[in-house]
Design an enzyme around this catalytic site. Structure first.
Site, PDB file in Angstrom:
ATOM      1  N   LEU A   1       0.800  -1.219   0.000  1.00 21.74           N
ATOM      2  CA  LEU A   1       0.000   0.000   0.000  1.00 21.74           C
ATOM      3  C   LEU A   1       0.836   1.273   0.000  1.00 21.74           C
ATOM      4  O   LEU A   1       0.331   2.342  -0.336  1.00 21.74           O
ATOM      5  CB  LEU A   1      -0.952  -0.002   1.202  1.00 21.74           C
ATOM      6  CG  LEU A   1      -2.188  -0.882   1.035  1.00 21.74           C
ATOM      7  CD1 LEU A   1      -2.833  -1.150   2.389  1.00 21.74           C
ATOM      8  CD2 LEU A   1      -3.201  -0.228   0.088  1.00 21.74           C
TER       9      LEU A   1
ATOM     10  N   TYR B   1       9.245  15.365  12.445  1.00 19.99           N
ATOM     11  CA  TYR B   1       8.490  14.120  12.486  1.00 19.99           C
ATOM     12  C   TYR B   1       8.197  13.682  13.917  1.00 19.99           C
ATOM     13  O   TYR B   1       9.073  13.648  14.777  1.00 19.99           O
ATOM     14  CB  TYR B   1       9.237  12.996  11.767  1.00 19.99           C
ATOM     15  CG  TYR B   1       8.479  11.692  11.748  1.00 19.99           C
ATOM     16  CD1 TYR B   1       7.399  11.511  10.890  1.00 19.99           C
ATOM     17  CD2 TYR B   1       8.833  10.635  12.596  1.00 19.99           C
ATOM     18  CE1 TYR B   1       6.689  10.320  10.865  1.00 19.99           C
ATOM     19  CE2 TYR B   1       8.135   9.439  12.567  1.00 19.99           C
ATOM     20  CZ  TYR B   1       7.062   9.288  11.715  1.00 19.99           C
ATOM     21  OH  TYR B   1       6.349   8.107  11.699  1.00 19.99           O
TER      22      TYR B   1
END
Length: 336
Positions: A96, A201
């Site tokens: 994915l 992040y």
């Protein structure tokens, strides 16, 4: 306080089910045989997805199990077949996080000439470490949302055609998380920041962004399906807190301690799969679309998760992303 107590004791909601209900109970009680249904379930090789697959196979559904590792998928297939000898399961390759892989999977699936009644977008990744997909997108977002966005978009024609031919309403289930409520602000701008700048992040923030995107995707897709007058619905679910392979990247004392402290709120995997199975199969949910479910009952989500303008904005942004990858497109969208 009352909500917490009801959760802990498993008090049933309007659906007749609650936090202690299991996937098998939900499907066995109310679902007719699924012999005529074909379901694609992402993330079905472990955890919630594997239990969802097992329970739907028990009711006779034909399953397509996409996975990065065909070996792992074959092991899942063998476990289900050992329990239900007549189970019909096809294993296919899908990563994915790669848009090209999504496109190949859809092409290969269409070549099988199978119908498609159920699409359960269950796969999820919680990446503790910063990563970028081959398409230039932050890895958690790429896997949890963008890959599913493209997968759903490319399979929509097949689902609409199947529903029209068979008269069986198609259903799409997006597995989100209650953690989507932890994020507030500009989703696209924040995605741009964590994609371009490793120092920005934060694993939990990235996960919350991806799960909010699942909720917004559900809202916009429901509107589009309604405008198309398609006999297909889409809803999203919060499965609950459960220890699954999602934490495989970071096992150890801290993880163990967190799960110990929250143990009273943890669900078993059969309990966590219940809401997905309820939304995918229950007759009560015919024509119900664009909703958010938890503990097998309709629930409320965050303010931004209900924002139709933001849902439409994310959809338009996503269509560009699946066409161009990262590239320098965040800036103008962050100002929108």
């Amino acid at each position: 306080m009352l909500t917490t107590v009801k959760y802990l004791i498993g008090s049933a909601g309007p659906s007749g089910y609650g936090s202690k209900s299991t996937a098998e109970q939900v499907v066995t009680d109310n679902c007719p045989d699924l012999d005529s249904c074909t379901a694609i379930i992402t993330g079905a090789t472990s955890g919630i997805g594997a239990e969802t697959a097992r329970v739907l196979a028990r009711r006779g559904a034909r399953l397509v199990i996409p996975a990065r590792s065909l070996k792992t998928a074959e092991e899942t297939k063998n476990r289900i077949v050992s329990e239900f000898r007549d189970a019909r399961i096809t294993v296919m390759r899908l990563d994915l996080s790669s848009l090209n892989s999504v496109r190949r999977f859809v092409s290969d699936f269409e070549a099988l000439d199978l119908p498609l009644n159920l699409l359960i977008n269950n796969a999820g990744k919680f990446s503790y470490d910063y990563g970028i997909s081959e398409d230039g997108i932050e890895m958690t977002f790429a896997t949890n949302y963008l890959g599913h966005f493209l997968l759903t978009k490319l399979l929509m024609k097949k689902m609409v055609a199947t529903a029209k031919t068979t008269g069986i309403q198609g259903r799409i289930v997006n597995v989100s998380s209650g953690i989507h409520t932890w994020f507030s602000g500009d989703l696209i701008r924040s995605l741009g920041q964590i994609t371009r700048d490793k120092s920005r992040y934060d694993a939990t923030r990235a996960y919350a962004i991806s799960k909010l995107a699942n909720v917004l995707h559900t809202k916009e897709l429901a509107c589009r399906l309604q405008m198309m007058e398609a006999n297909v619905t889409v809803n999203c679910v919060h499965p609950g807190i459960v220890r699954t392979g999602l934490t495989r990247d970071r096992e150890g004392f801290i993880t163990d301690l967190v799960f110990f402290l929250t143990s009273k709120f943890l669900k078993t995997i059969p309990q966590a799969a219940a809401t997905t199975c309820y939304v995918a199969t229950h007759p009560k949910l015919r024509n119900v679309s664009g909703k958010y479910f938890a503990d097998c009952n309709e629930a409320s989500n965050s303010e931004i998760g209900c924002n139709l303008k933001e849902a439409a904005r994310l959809w338009s942004f996503s269509e560009i992303m699946v066409s161009t990858g990262f590239k320098p497109i965040f800036a103008p969208w962050s100002m929108a």
